[in-house]
Structure formats: C-alpha cells, structure tokens
Design a protein around this motif. Structure first.
Motif, PDB file in Angstrom:
ATOM      1  N   TYR A  86       0.843  -1.198   0.000  1.00 24.34           N
ATOM      2  CA  TYR A  86       0.000   0.000   0.000  1.00 24.34           C
ATOM      3  C   TYR A  86       0.878   1.248   0.000  1.00 24.34           C
ATOM      4  O   TYR A  86       0.578   2.231  -0.688  1.00 24.34           O
ATOM      5  N   ARG A  87       1.995   1.210   0.740  1.00 26.94           N
ATOM      6  CA  ARG A  87       2.893   2.361   0.801  1.00 26.94           C
ATOM      7  C   ARG A  87       3.429   2.700  -0.597  1.00 26.94           C
ATOM      8  O   ARG A  87       3.457   3.872  -0.997  1.00 26.94           O
ATOM      9  N   SER A  93       0.646   4.223  -2.810  1.00 24.87           N
ATOM     10  CA  SER A  93       0.294   5.580  -2.374  1.00 24.87           C
ATOM     11  C   SER A  93       1.367   6.574  -2.787  1.00 24.87           C
ATOM     12  O   SER A  93       1.069   7.689  -3.235  1.00 24.87           O
ATOM     13  N   PRO A 116       1.810   2.446  10.003  1.00 26.72           N
ATOM     14  CA  PRO A 116       3.081   1.759   9.773  1.00 26.72           C
ATOM     15  C   PRO A 116       3.266   0.644  10.798  1.00 26.72           C
ATOM     16  O   PRO A 116       2.767   0.722  11.919  1.00 26.72           O
ATOM     17  N   ARG A 122       0.664  -0.079   6.172  1.00 25.15           N
ATOM     18  CA  ARG A 122       1.215   0.545   4.973  1.00 25.15           C
ATOM     19  C   ARG A 122       2.114  -0.396   4.170  1.00 25.15           C
ATOM     20  O   ARG A 122       2.256  -0.234   2.961  1.00 25.15           O
ATOM     21  N   ASP A 123       2.736  -1.347   4.866  1.00 15.50           N
ATOM     22  CA  ASP A 123       3.665  -2.238   4.170  1.00 15.50           C
ATOM     23  C   ASP A 123       3.050  -3.596   3.845  1.00 15.50           C
ATOM     24  O   ASP A 123       3.768  -4.545   3.533  1.00 15.50           O
TER      25      ASP A 123
END
Length: 271
Positions: A198-199, A202, A237, A243-244
């Motif tokens: 996702y990071r 984005s 995070p 996020r990862d």
C-alpha cells in the motif's frame, strides 16, 4: 459523589435521549482508544425506556471509567426541566434515538425532543436518528444539525457526528453518485501491481499526480473456512495490516476520486 453532584459538574458531554440497541455501539465508539478526549455520556430515558433498558442487559456499554463516564438518568426527554438536569446547556452534542416503543410514531416524538433540546441550548450539536427518510421534509424548519436514517452505518455515523460535527455531510458527499463529485471507489489491482505494498502504491499516486487519493484497502481472505473481509482505512506503519502490507489479486484499493480508478495507467512500476 452523589449523582446530582456529578451531573452538575458535567460539561462538553454527550446526552443521549431514548434507548435502543444502538446505545452500546455509540457509547463505545465515543470512548474508543482513538478518541483523544472521550466525552462523558448521559443516557436519559423515561420510565418506559428504563424498563426496556432493564430487559436488555446486552445494551450496557463497556466503559473505561478512568477515561470517561457513562451515566443513566430517568427523565422525560421532552421536558425542559429534565433536559436542564442533565446539563444540555453545557453539552457538546445531543443524540436522539428512535424510541422502539413508539413504532412508526417514533420520528414524530423525536422531533418534539429535538425542539425541546434546541430551545434549551440552540448551540448544541443535535443528531437525530430517523426511521423513515420521507420524514426529513418535516425537519427542514427545525435547527437539528444532522439527521441519520436507519441503515446509514448508523452507530458509527452518529458517534462521529458528535466527535466531529459535519462528518455526515462529508460522507454523504463521498457516497453520492452525482456526476462530477468526488466519490469513494474500490478497485482490484491489475496483475502488474499485485504484490506491491500500500505504501508503494500511495507514493506513486502522489509522485505522479494521480487524479485519485488512496485512503486504504480491503483485504479479502477467509477464516475457519468462511469468507473474511477486512477494511483498513488510513493504514498505520508496522501494523499487521498496514502501509507495508502487500496487496494481492483478491484485495481492493480504496480511493477518493472523481471517476473510476485507472490503476494500471497511474501506478504501474517503471524500470
């Protein structure tokens, strides 16, 4: 401390009028760990409502008394004296729930409660649960701030309307289908993007000026042989789903956009 002394000291609290099966979820949303300054909550019901409450112990919310209080009071929500006794004049918000004992007449009674509340404190943010959307027209002449119809992810919307007044208007805007408005979109990842975090997605959207803003993802899987759907908004995070997290073929990206998402065009990796 006596209850009356406690009530007299309340300020910036939330008053809930009437009870139904939404009380537990609303209070727990208001007192969630993510809320930095959870408000005290006062639930006021008339005698019939008190009897209904006693028949439903499962409606009792789980409250951490060290952070905020949940206080039950017997009174008439249409009575200005009783509203005054629970500190409506100092409250940040007043929630009017549909009284299940009144059936289809609940909306009319809720409107009377709203008028009494606004008369006592015109500045309080009033959120009313409406059973029938057709009755919205009767509320146009009142000062009710927000009306939430049953079925509009009600408990979360009501709680958020108390914490952040106006949030329902934003949700209504995002959920509209009117042409040219920003909306919420979900999109499965094309093969070329599967396995990206996702990071990463984005960051690419920001760096490339994509015409959409990723705000989360939906993880599709299963648990104990049954389908499991987990919605993650504003991923954190180092979280298990954060996020990862690598997104796969079954997952969906959630974004705010003015048109359908073209992920392949804007987020494809470049060598």
């Amino acid at each position: 401390m006596e209850r009356q002394d406690t009530l007299a000291q309340l300020s910036d609290h939330v008053v809930i009028c009437n009870c139904n099966d939404k009380v537990k979820r609303i209070v727990e949303e208001l007192h969630a760990e993510a809320v930095l300054e959870p408000p005290d909550v006062v639930l006021m019901t008339d005698e019939a409502g008190e009897r209904l409450w006693m028949r439903h112990p499962e409606w009792e919310p789980e409250v951490d008394g060290a952070r905020a209080r949940f206080i039950r009071v017997t009174g008439r929500p249409t009575s200005e004296d009783d509203l005054r006794s629970v500190g409506v004049s100092a409250a940040r918000a007043a929630v009017i729930l549909a009284d299940p004992a009144l059936g289809e007449l609940a909306d009319a009674r809720s409107t009377l409660v709203a008028i009494a509340i606004e008369r006592e404190n015109p500045q309080v943010h009033t959120v009313m649960e409406l059973l029938a959307s057709v009755n919205r027209v009767h509320l146009e002449a009142t000062d009710i701030n927000e009306v939430v119809c049953r079925g509009e992810i009600t408990e979360k919307v009501i709680a958020q309307s108390c914490i952040t007044p106006g949030v329902k208007n934003i949700l209504s805007h995002l959920l509209t289908t009117a042409t040219g408005t920003e909306q919420l979109f979900l999109a499965h990842l094309p093969v070329a993007l599967q396995g990206a975090t996702y990071r990463e997605l984005s960051r690419r959207a920001i760096e490339r000026g994509a015409p959409f803003t990723p705000i989360g993802f939906v993880r599709h899987g299963e648990r104990d042989g049954r389908p499991l759907r987990q919605v993650v908004l504003a991923p954190l995070p180092r979280a298990e789903l954060g996020r990862d997290t690598k997104l796969g073929a079954a997952d969906e990206l959630v974004a705010i956009a003015g048109a359908e998402l073209d992920l392949a065009r804007w987020l494809a990796a470049t060598d």
